[in-house]
Motif scaffolding. Structure first.
Motif, PDB file in Angstrom:
ATOM      1  N   LYS A 169       0.831  -1.200   0.000  1.00 19.79           N
ATOM      2  CA  LYS A 169       0.000   0.000   0.000  1.00 19.79           C
ATOM      3  C   LYS A 169       0.869   1.254   0.000  1.00 19.79           C
ATOM      4  N   ARG A 173      -3.568   2.990   0.113  1.00 26.32           N
ATOM      5  CA  ARG A 173      -4.250   2.488  -1.094  1.00 26.32           C
ATOM      6  C   ARG A 173      -3.322   1.509  -1.805  1.00 26.32           C
ATOM      7  N   TRP A 174      -3.904   0.426  -2.327  1.00 19.77           N
ATOM      8  CA  TRP A 174      -3.078  -0.610  -2.973  1.00 19.77           C
ATOM      9  C   TRP A 174      -2.375  -0.098  -4.210  1.00 19.77           C
TER      10      TRP A 174
END
Ligand SMILES: Cc1ncc(COP(=O)(O)O)c(C=O)c1O
Length: 415
Positions: A169, A173-174
Motif C-alpha cells: 500500500k 491504497r493498494w
C-alpha cells in the motif's frame, strides 16, 4: 567449508514451498488430473481472489505480466507513432510489449530510488505521448503524487507495472489501483509465483470490455510449456539444497539442456521478437499453485519486511549504499544495494555459497538483450546506466532465515 553450508539464492524459484511442489507433482503424475491441466475452475478463482483483495471491478489472468501489459496497451488502440513513457532500468519484455501493441517506447531516466524521475519525465512528454507506465521497482512505490499530477496535466493513460509489487500500500491504497489499469507478474522470481503468470486489475469499463474480448479469443496454453513449468517445481526443489555440492548445479544445467524446465526470457525476446507459444490463457494447473501462493501473500510480505530490516540495520560497510531508510517497512522484492565493484562482490559472495542478484544489470535488462531493437541507445538515461553497473540485490524471500540474512550482511561488511 562452503559445500556443507546452506546455499543462499536470490533467484532460482525463491518462493517455492513444499505444498506448491505437491500440487505440481499431482498434476504431473495423477492421470485423473490431466484433463484439468489447461482449463478448469482455478483460473477464475484466482481472478476472483485478486478482484476481492483489491476491491476492483475487474481482474483478468493471462500467461504472464508481459502479456497482461500487451493486452492493456492493445485495449488503448494506439496509433502508429503514439508514445509510451517507460523508465529505463526495466526488463526488455516490457519494451517488447509496447512495440508489439503498436506503441513507441520513450525511455525516462530514474532517480536513486530506482523509479522513474519526474523531472526527466516531463522533458520527454510530446504531443504524441499517450501512456505513462509507472513501475514500482523492487516493490518500492514510485512518486505517485507527482506522477498522477503530470498524467492529469498531459492527459495520459496510466498503467501501473506492479510486477515487483503485490500487496503493497501507498498512503493506504493498494499499488495497482492508482492508474487506469495495473498489472502483476506471477513469474518465478516475483512476489508470489506459479512459475509463469500475470494478471490485470482495472475499474475502467472500456479497457475491461476489450480485455475480456482479447482473453476470450486466446488459445489454450501449450501443453509442453505447461509440463516444463510443472517440472520446474520438482527440479528446483531437488536441486537447490544440493547446489553447493555441485550436483544441484549440474541437475539445473542438465534439466535446461533437456528442456525439462522453462526459460524466463526466451532468446527471441532478447532480440525483440515474439515467441510462438504465447500469449495464452493462464493454465488451470498453474492457477492452482497461484491460489496456494496467494493464501500466503501477507506472510511472504511480512517476511520480506523483516529480512529487509535486518539488512538495513546490519550492513555498515561505507563502500555500500543502502536504499532510503524511510522505506524500511516496505517488503522489498529484492533488497537493492549499490556498490562500485558490483561484479567483484557478486563473485566473492558466490565463492561463499551465496548467489546474490544482478537485477538490473543493464538499463534494458538483461545485459545480453539487444536494447537497440527496442529503441534504447547508450546514454539515453545516464542514471539508469550507473545504477545498472552498481546494483546488487539481496534476497528477502520466505526461504531466507534471519541467520541467512545476518550471514549475507556479514559477508557484505567484510567486502
Ligand atoms: C518490471 C517488470 N515488469 C514486467 C515484467 C514482466 O513480467 P513477466 O515475467 O510475468 O512477463 C517484468 C519481468 O521480469 C519486470 O521485471
Amino acid at each position: 567449508m562452503k559445500i556443507f553450508r546452506k546455499p543462499v539464492f536470490t533467484g532460482f524459484a525463491p518462493n517455492l514451498t513444499k505444498s506448491d511442489v505437491s500440487i505440481a507433482a499431482a498434476f504431473l503424475f495423477f492421470p485423473w488430473k490431466w484433463p484439468k491441466l489447461k482449463i478448469g475452475k482455478n483460473t477464475v478463482r484466482a481472478e476472483q481472489w485478486l478482484k476481492n483483495y483489491f476491491s476492483t471491478k475487474h481482474c483478468l489472468a493471462f500467461d504472464s505480466g508481459r502479456s497482461a501489459l500487451f493486452f492493456i496497451l492493445k485495449s488503448l488502440d494506439l496509433k502508429p507513432g503514439d508514445e509510451v513513457l517507460i523508465q529505463a532500468y526495466t526488463c526488455v519484455v516490457v519494451a517488447n510489449s509496447i512495440i508489439q501493441a503498436g506503441g513507441k517506447p520513450i525511455y525516462v531516466d530514474v532517480g536513486d530510488n530506482f523509479n522513474i524521475d519526474c523531472v526527466d519525465l516531463e522533458k520527454k512528454i510530446t504531443l504524441r505521448t499517450k501512456v505513462l507506465i509507472i513501475q514500482h521497482t523492487f516493490g518500492n512505490p514510485a512518486n505517485l503524487n507527482s506522477l498522477l499530477k503530470l498524467a492529469k496535466k498531459y492527459q495520459l493513460t496510466i498503467i501501473e507495472d506492479c510486477a515487483h509489487a503485490l500487496g503493497i500500500k501507498c498512503e493506504n491504497r493498494w499499488l495497482g489501483t492508482f492508474g487506469d489499469a495495473g498489472f502483476f507478474s506471477f513469474g518465478s522470481d516475483k512476489p508470489i509465483s506459479c512459475g509463469r503468470g500475470g494478471g490485470v486489475i482495472t475499474n475502467d469499463e472500456t479497457i475491461a470490455k476489450k480485455l475480456f474480448e482479447f482473453q476470450s479469443s486466446l488459445p489454450e496454453p501449450n501443453l509442453i510449456k505447461i509440463l516444463q513449468h510443472l517440472f520446474s517445481f520438482l527440479v528446483f526443489d531437488n536441486a537447490k539444497p544440493i547446489y553447493n555440492l555441485g550436483v544441484g548445479k549440474w541437475i539445473l544445467w542438465f534439466s535446461g539442456k533437456l528442456k525439462l524446465i522453462n526459460k524466463i526470457i526466451y532468446p527471441e525476446e532478447k532480440r525483440g521478437q515474439a515467441v510462438g507459444f504465447y500469449p495464452s490463457l493462464l493454465p488451470n494447473c498453474l492457477a492452482a499453485i497461484l491460489l496456494n501462493q496467494l493464501s500466503r501473500l501477507e506472510e511472504f510480505n511480512r517476511h520480506r519486511c523483516e529480512i529487509s530490516g535486518i539488512y538495513q540495520k546490519q550492513i555498515n560497510n561505507q563502500k555500500i549504499s543502502l536504499p532510503n531508510p524511510e522505506n524500511f517497512a516496505i517488503p522489498w522484492l529484492r533488497y537493492p544495494i549499490l556498490v562500485a565493484e558490483s561484479t567483484k562482490l557478486l563473485a566473492s559472495a558466490k565463492k561463499n555459497g551465496i548467489i546474490l542478484g544482478n537485477w538490473y544489470d543493464a538499463p534494458i535488462a538483461p545485459k545480453d538483450a539487444d536494447s537497440s531493437v527496442v529503441g534504447y541507445q547508450h546514454r539515453f538515461c545516464p542514471n539508469a546506466e550507473r545504477l545498472a553497473k552498481q546494483s546488487v540485490n539481496l534476497p528477502t524471500d520466505i526461504s531466507i532465515s534471519r541467520s541467512d540474512a545476518i550471514r549475507v550482511a556479514k559477508l557484505l561488511n567484510a567486502f
